[in-house]
Structure formats: structure tokens, C-alpha cells
Design an enzyme around this catalytic site. Structure first.
Site, PDB file in Angstrom:
ATOM      1  N   GLU A  26      18.291   3.658  31.300  1.00  0.00           N
ATOM      2  CA  GLU A  26      17.944   3.502  29.938  1.00  0.00           C
ATOM      3  C   GLU A  26      18.943   2.562  29.217  1.00  0.00           C
ATOM      4  O   GLU A  26      19.855   2.309  29.913  1.00  0.00           O
ATOM      5  CB  GLU A  26      18.400   4.941  29.032  1.00  0.00           C
ATOM      6  CG  GLU A  26      17.151   6.097  29.759  1.00  0.00           C
ATOM      7  CD  GLU A  26      17.923   7.456  28.917  1.00  0.00           C
ATOM      8  OE1 GLU A  26      18.777   7.381  28.161  1.00  0.00           O
ATOM      9  OE2 GLU A  26      17.285   8.327  29.724  1.00  0.00           O
TER      10      GLU A  26
ATOM     11  N   SER B 140      30.644  12.172  26.522  1.00  0.00           N
ATOM     12  CA  SER B 140      30.890  10.831  26.357  1.00  0.00           C
ATOM     13  C   SER B 140      29.933  10.188  27.707  1.00  0.00           C
ATOM     14  O   SER B 140      29.495  11.035  28.443  1.00  0.00           O
ATOM     15  CB  SER B 140      32.292  10.208  26.197  1.00  0.00           C
ATOM     16  OG  SER B 140      32.110   8.919  26.179  1.00  0.00           O
ATOM     17  N   LEU B 141      30.516   8.910  28.182  1.00  0.00           N
ATOM     18  CA  LEU B 141      29.913   8.382  29.171  1.00  0.00           C
ATOM     19  C   LEU B 141      30.925   7.971  30.154  1.00  0.00           C
ATOM     20  O   LEU B 141      31.995   7.238  29.504  1.00  0.00           O
ATOM     21  CB  LEU B 141      28.715   7.751  28.985  1.00  0.00           C
ATOM     22  CG  LEU B 141      27.466   7.972  28.874  1.00  0.00           C
ATOM     23  CD1 LEU B 141      26.659   6.925  28.512  1.00  0.00           C
ATOM     24  CD2 LEU B 141      26.989   8.727  30.222  1.00  0.00           C
TER      25      LEU B 141
ATOM     26  N   LYS C 275      20.870   7.827  34.574  1.00  0.00           N
ATOM     27  CA  LYS C 275      20.975   9.332  34.688  1.00  0.00           C
ATOM     28  C   LYS C 275      20.242   9.860  35.910  1.00  0.00           C
ATOM     29  O   LYS C 275      19.097   9.402  36.126  1.00  0.00           O
ATOM     30  CB  LYS C 275      20.347   9.708  33.384  1.00  0.00           C
ATOM     31  CG  LYS C 275      21.160   9.399  32.199  1.00  0.00           C
ATOM     32  CD  LYS C 275      20.435   9.762  30.746  1.00  0.00           C
ATOM     33  CE  LYS C 275      21.194   9.369  29.650  1.00  0.00           C
ATOM     34  NZ  LYS C 275      20.432   9.724  28.332  1.00  0.00           N
TER      35      LYS C 275
ATOM     36  N   GLU D   5      21.283   8.212  19.360  1.00  0.00           N
ATOM     37  CA  GLU D   5      22.259   7.254  18.836  1.00  0.00           C
ATOM     38  C   GLU D   5      21.544   6.476  17.843  1.00  0.00           C
ATOM     39  O   GLU D   5      20.107   6.313  17.517  1.00  0.00           O
ATOM     40  CB  GLU D   5      22.169   5.895  19.981  1.00  0.00           C
ATOM     41  CG  GLU D   5      23.332   5.077  19.957  1.00  0.00           C
ATOM     42  CD  GLU D   5      24.509   5.817  20.568  1.00  0.00           C
ATOM     43  OE1 GLU D   5      24.515   6.802  21.221  1.00  0.00           O
ATOM     44  OE2 GLU D   5      25.730   5.238  20.496  1.00  0.00           O
TER      45      GLU D   5
ATOM     46  N   LYS E  13      28.785  -1.367  32.040  1.00  0.00           N
ATOM     47  CA  LYS E  13      28.775  -2.078  30.763  1.00  0.00           C
ATOM     48  C   LYS E  13      28.476  -3.657  31.058  1.00  0.00           C
ATOM     49  O   LYS E  13      28.999  -4.173  32.041  1.00  0.00           O
ATOM     50  CB  LYS E  13      30.179  -1.985  30.165  1.00  0.00           C
ATOM     51  CG  LYS E  13      30.687  -0.413  29.719  1.00  0.00           C
ATOM     52  CD  LYS E  13      29.656   0.031  28.536  1.00  0.00           C
ATOM     53  CE  LYS E  13      30.384  -0.175  27.414  1.00  0.00           C
ATOM     54  NZ  LYS E  13      31.427   0.400  26.901  1.00  0.00           N
TER      55      LYS E  13
ATOM     56  N   VAL F 250       0.955  -1.239  -0.028  1.00  0.00           N
ATOM     57  CA  VAL F 250       0.035   0.151  -0.002  1.00  0.00           C
ATOM     58  C   VAL F 250       0.892   1.235   0.271  1.00  0.00           C
ATOM     59  O   VAL F 250       0.561   2.042  -0.684  1.00  0.00           O
ATOM     60  CB  VAL F 250      -0.940   0.121   1.236  1.00  0.00           C
ATOM     61  CG1 VAL F 250      -1.524   1.313   1.428  1.00  0.00           C
ATOM     62  CG2 VAL F 250      -1.745  -1.310   1.337  1.00  0.00           C
TER      63      VAL F 250
ATOM     64  N   ASP G 155       4.099   1.253  -0.974  1.00  0.00           N
ATOM     65  CA  ASP G 155       4.884   1.576  -2.057  1.00  0.00           C
ATOM     66  C   ASP G 155       4.027   2.175  -3.410  1.00  0.00           C
ATOM     67  O   ASP G 155       4.676   2.936  -4.213  1.00  0.00           O
ATOM     68  CB  ASP G 155       5.318   0.179  -2.518  1.00  0.00           C
ATOM     69  CG  ASP G 155       6.442  -0.370  -1.527  1.00  0.00           C
ATOM     70  OD1 ASP G 155       6.671  -1.511  -1.593  1.00  0.00           O
ATOM     71  OD2 ASP G 155       6.876   0.290  -0.773  1.00  0.00           O
TER      72      ASP G 155
ATOM     73  N   LYS H  55      21.671   1.116  26.993  1.00  0.00           N
ATOM     74  CA  LYS H  55      22.886   1.794  26.240  1.00  0.00           C
ATOM     75  C   LYS H  55      22.883   0.927  24.715  1.00  0.00           C
ATOM     76  O   LYS H  55      23.573  -0.183  24.690  1.00  0.00           O
ATOM     77  CB  LYS H  55      24.111   1.323  26.798  1.00  0.00           C
ATOM     78  CG  LYS H  55      25.302   2.294  26.454  1.00  0.00           C
ATOM     79  CD  LYS H  55      26.627   2.100  27.284  1.00  0.00           C
ATOM     80  CE  LYS H  55      27.686   3.216  26.606  1.00  0.00           C
ATOM     81  NZ  LYS H  55      27.883   3.055  25.263  1.00  0.00           N
TER      82      LYS H  55
HETATM   83  N1  LIG Z   1      24.401   4.850  23.650  1.00  0.00           N
HETATM   84  C1  LIG Z   1      23.187   5.232  24.380  1.00  0.00           C
HETATM   85  O1  LIG Z   1      22.204   4.502  24.448  1.00  0.00           O
HETATM   86  C2  LIG Z   1      23.272   6.642  25.181  1.00  0.00           C
HETATM   87  C3  LIG Z   1      22.234   6.896  25.904  1.00  0.00           C
HETATM   88  N2  LIG Z   1      20.892   6.266  26.063  1.00  0.00           N
HETATM   89  N3  LIG Z   1      22.072   8.194  26.732  1.00  0.00           N
HETATM   90  C4  LIG Z   1      23.295   8.884  26.421  1.00  0.00           C
HETATM   91  O2  LIG Z   1      23.208  10.162  27.035  1.00  0.00           O
HETATM   92  C5  LIG Z   1      24.172  11.146  26.979  1.00  0.00           C
HETATM   93  C6  LIG Z   1      23.654  12.505  27.362  1.00  0.00           C
HETATM   94  C7  LIG Z   1      24.744  13.099  28.070  1.00  0.00           C
HETATM   95  C8  LIG Z   1      26.021  12.123  27.950  1.00  0.00           C
HETATM   96  C9  LIG Z   1      25.488  10.826  27.608  1.00  0.00           C
HETATM   97  N4  LIG Z   1      24.313   8.512  25.997  1.00  0.00           N
HETATM   98  C10 LIG Z   1      24.264   7.310  25.257  1.00  0.00           C
HETATM   99  O3  LIG Z   1      25.448   7.069  24.425  1.00  0.00           O
HETATM  100  C11 LIG Z   1      26.610   7.919  24.776  1.00  0.00           C
HETATM  101  C12 LIG Z   1      26.672   9.044  23.764  1.00  0.00           C
HETATM  102  C13 LIG Z   1      28.190   9.407  23.412  1.00  0.00           C
HETATM  103  C14 LIG Z   1      28.903   8.147  23.840  1.00  0.00           C
HETATM  104  C15 LIG Z   1      27.808   7.210  23.924  1.00  0.00           C
HETATM  105  O4  LIG Z   1      27.481   6.352  22.888  1.00  0.00           O
END
Ligand SMILES: NC(=O)c1c(N)nc(OC2CCCC2)nc1O[C@@H]1CCC[C@@H]1O
Length: 325
Positions: free
Chosen positions: A112, A82-83, A285, A169, A309, A35, A37, A114
Site C-alpha cells: 500500500e 505505529s509502523l 502487510k 489516514e 521509506k 448543481v 450547490d 504510505k
Molecule cells: N500511512 C499509511 O498509509 C498507513 C497504511 N497504509 N497502513 C497502516 O497500517 C497500520 C495498521 C497497523 C499498523 C499500521 N498504517 C499507515 O500509517 C501508519 C499509522 C500510524 C503511523 C503511520 O502513519
């Protein structure tokens, strides 16, 4: 005549964009692929017959014609952080303990998944997608707007005419990754080691027609300048982005105790094989945005968030331990 053609185009565009939102953002399609397409083919024909009537938010604008000879640089006025990582629940408990002492009260954490992809930024102006970029080194990224426009999970128009930058992401779903590597093997091309590399390689294509074939998707997880929209918590930020029509991972969970956090970790460590995309851990967070502001960031990472991790899968370590003589 023209008015009638324009009307027919707008009717097709609104149906196609709605079906796209249902399928790629909400993961709840209401029509069969054929539909979609058929309607898409009809729109392409109308736009070919009446090129000067082509509408700005037509889904046919997703695949641009030109091949770039390089990516422009984008300055991230607010750095894309980064994290920090922890690798055990004990370390994670230390992190939340220290933060609670620092802030002087126990905190609620938005947990959340990752997503194992690569960080991107999307900018909308009055609800229109106008620019997208990679994280790069956190301060300077690459303008990959043309390639991001091909990703159907990224709406070209938001449900509200807001001007906002969101971050998230970009990832390649597991099944797309398997199919892509099979095709590459057939063609004698080198295969990608994992979905993250495949997503990165697909986003860095100078020809957006190639990106368009790679079935990429996104999850958004950050609203820039949330106070502008009356957002006071991370949980609210995710809800608001969904209300705007943006794709947000529905597995987020607000935890108010270490036990809840540990349960979330166990749940998704076990369930991760069933997910349609790869995750390499979970992200914690501080939910309250005022707390985030008080605690602040280091040069590279926020002090109010941490990545837990998962340990590498057992089978991987077994393979690694065998002496391959
Ligand atoms: N990869 C993820 O699912 C993810 C996420 N759910 N939430 C955050 O929050 C940010 C906000 C401020 C610093 C980190 N970062 C994520 O991934 C980080 C971003 C840069 C390196 C990682 O991929």
C-alpha cells in the site's frame, strides 16, 4: 404539507449524499458543482423554514455550530499501532525473509502507498458515523468527531448498517496545501511546512467551521475485528470498506514475490510526483489475517507489517549540502 416537505428534504438529501460520495469518495463526479450547490441551498432553505423536520443524515449536519473549548480524550481499547521503518530494499528483503522463516512459509504481501498524513479512527454504529479520534500516543487520542464530520470523504451513513471501527489516514491534498499556504501568506500568517502538518493543524481546530474550509480527505486501511465480517485477508478488508462506501486508496497491490515488491516500490517512487497527495514510502502487510494474528505485535508496532521509506528527494539534499554562509 409536512409530509410533502419531509419527502422533498429526503429527496434532496439522497441526491446530495450520492453526489458527495461520487465526488469525494469515488473521485468520479456525475454532476457539475453548481448543481450540487443549488440543491444544497434549497435544502438549507427548507431546513430554515421547517427546522423541526431537519433529517439526521442531512449533509448540512457536517458543519456544527459550536466551538469546543478542548478535545475529550478517547481510549483506544485496541492500541493504534505505529509502523517499523526500513530504508533500503535489502533491509526490506531481510524483513520478509525473517518473517517467512518465523511463519515457516513464503507470504503474500499487500503493498500500500504510505500516505503522509495522520492516523485517525472512525466508529460507525448501525451504519451511522458516531465518533472519530486521532491516534494520539496510540493508547489515548483526542475526540475530533465534530471536525471529521466536516470531511466529505467520510460518509455520515454507510451503505450497510454495520457497527464497525475503521482506521486510516487523514491528509491534505497537495493542491489544497498550496492554496492554503498562499492564502496564509496573503494574510501574513505563518505557512505550514508540509501537507502533513497542515492536515494535523486543520484537524486540531476547536472550531469545526475552520476545519470545513481545509479540503481534508482520508484513506481507510484497517477494519477492526475483521473476523466479525468474515474478512480473512487485508486485500479483502480494503474491498469490504469500499463496499461499505468508505474511501480506500486504489493503488494497493497483492505481491507474492520480492521482485514484485521491489517493482511496486520503483513504480511509486517514480510516480509519486503525479499523485494528488504526498506519500513518504510504501507499507507492506502480510495479507493473511491469521498469519498477522500468529505473528502478533510488539508494544508499538505490528510484526506483520513494515514501512519502506523513500530516500529524501535529491533536490532537498543538494539544498541542505550547500554552505549557506
Ligand atoms: N500511512 C499509511 O498509509 C498507513 C497504511 N497504509 N497502513 C497502516 O497500517 C497500520 C495498521 C497497523 C499498523 C499500521 N498504517 C499507515 O500509517 C501508519 C499509522 C500510524 C503511523 C503511520 O502513519
Amino acid at each position: 404539507m409536512e409530509a410533502q416537505v419531509r419527502q422533498e428534504m429526503q429527496a434532496l438529501i439522497s441526491k446530495l449524499n450520492t453526489w458527495s460520495q461520487e465526488y469525494y469518495v469515488n473521485d468520479q463526479p456525475t454532476v457539475e458543482d453548481y448543481v450540487y450547490d443549488e440543491a444544497y441551498a434549497k435544502l438549507l432553505k427548507l431546513e430554515a423554514d421547517y427546522p423541526d423536520l431537519k433529517q439526521a443524515d442531512s449533509p448540512t449536519n457536517r458543519v456544527g455550530g459550536k466551538v469546543l473549548d478542548g478535545f475529550a480524550k478517547v481510549d483506544h481499547e485496541i492500541p493504534m499501532l505505529s509502523l517499523g521503518d526500513v530504508f533500503s530494499k535489502a533491509e526490506l528483503a531481510e524483513f520478509t525473509q525473517k518473517l517467512a522463516e518465523n511463519v515457516g512459509q513464503d507470504l503474500a504481501y499487500n503493498c500500500e502507498l504510505k500516505i503522509d498524513g495522520l492516523a485517525i479512527s472512525l466508529t460507525y454504529e448501525k451504519g451511522k458515523f458516531i465518533k472519530g479520534s486521532t491516534r494520539g500516543n496510540g493508547l489515548i487520542g483526542e475526540d475530533i468527531t465534530e471536525n471529521l464530520k466536516t470531511i466529505k470523504a467520510i460518509p455520515l451513513t454507510l451503505k450497510e448498517p454495520v457497527s464497525v471501527e475503521v482506521r486510516g489516514e487523514c491528509y491534505m491534498p497537495k493542491d489544497s496545501f498550496v492554496k492554503l499556504n498562499q492564502a496564509r501568506e496573503q494574510e501574513g500568517l505563518p505557512v505550514f511546512a508540509n501537507p502533513r502538518n497542515a492536515a494535523a493543524g486543520s484537524l486540531r481546530q476547536l472550531d469545526s467551521k475552520i476545519t470545513a474550509q481545509r479540503n481534508l480527505s482520508v484513506f481507510l486501511y484497517y477494519v477492526m475485528e475483521p473476523e466479525k465480517f468474515g474478512i480473512t485477508t487485508q486485500a479483502q478488508a480494503l474491498k469490504q470498506m469500499q463496499a461499505w462506501g468508505l474511501k480506500v486508496d486504489e493503488h494497493a497491490h497483492l505481491a507474492t514475490s520480492q521482485a514484485e515488491i521491489d517493482a511496486y516500490i520503483d513504480q511509486y517512487h517514480d510516480q509519486r510526483q503525479e499523485l494528488a497527495y504526498e506519500i513518504d514510502g510504501i507499507v507492506l502487510k502480510a495479507n493473511d489475517l491469521t498469519t498477522q494474528k500468529i505473528v502478533g505485535n510488539t508494544v508499538k508496532v505490528p510484526r506483520w507489517a513494515i514501512a519502506y521509506k523513500f530516500p529524501p528527494d535529491e533536490e532537498e539534499t543538494v539544498v541542505r549540502d550547500i554552505e549557506w554562509t
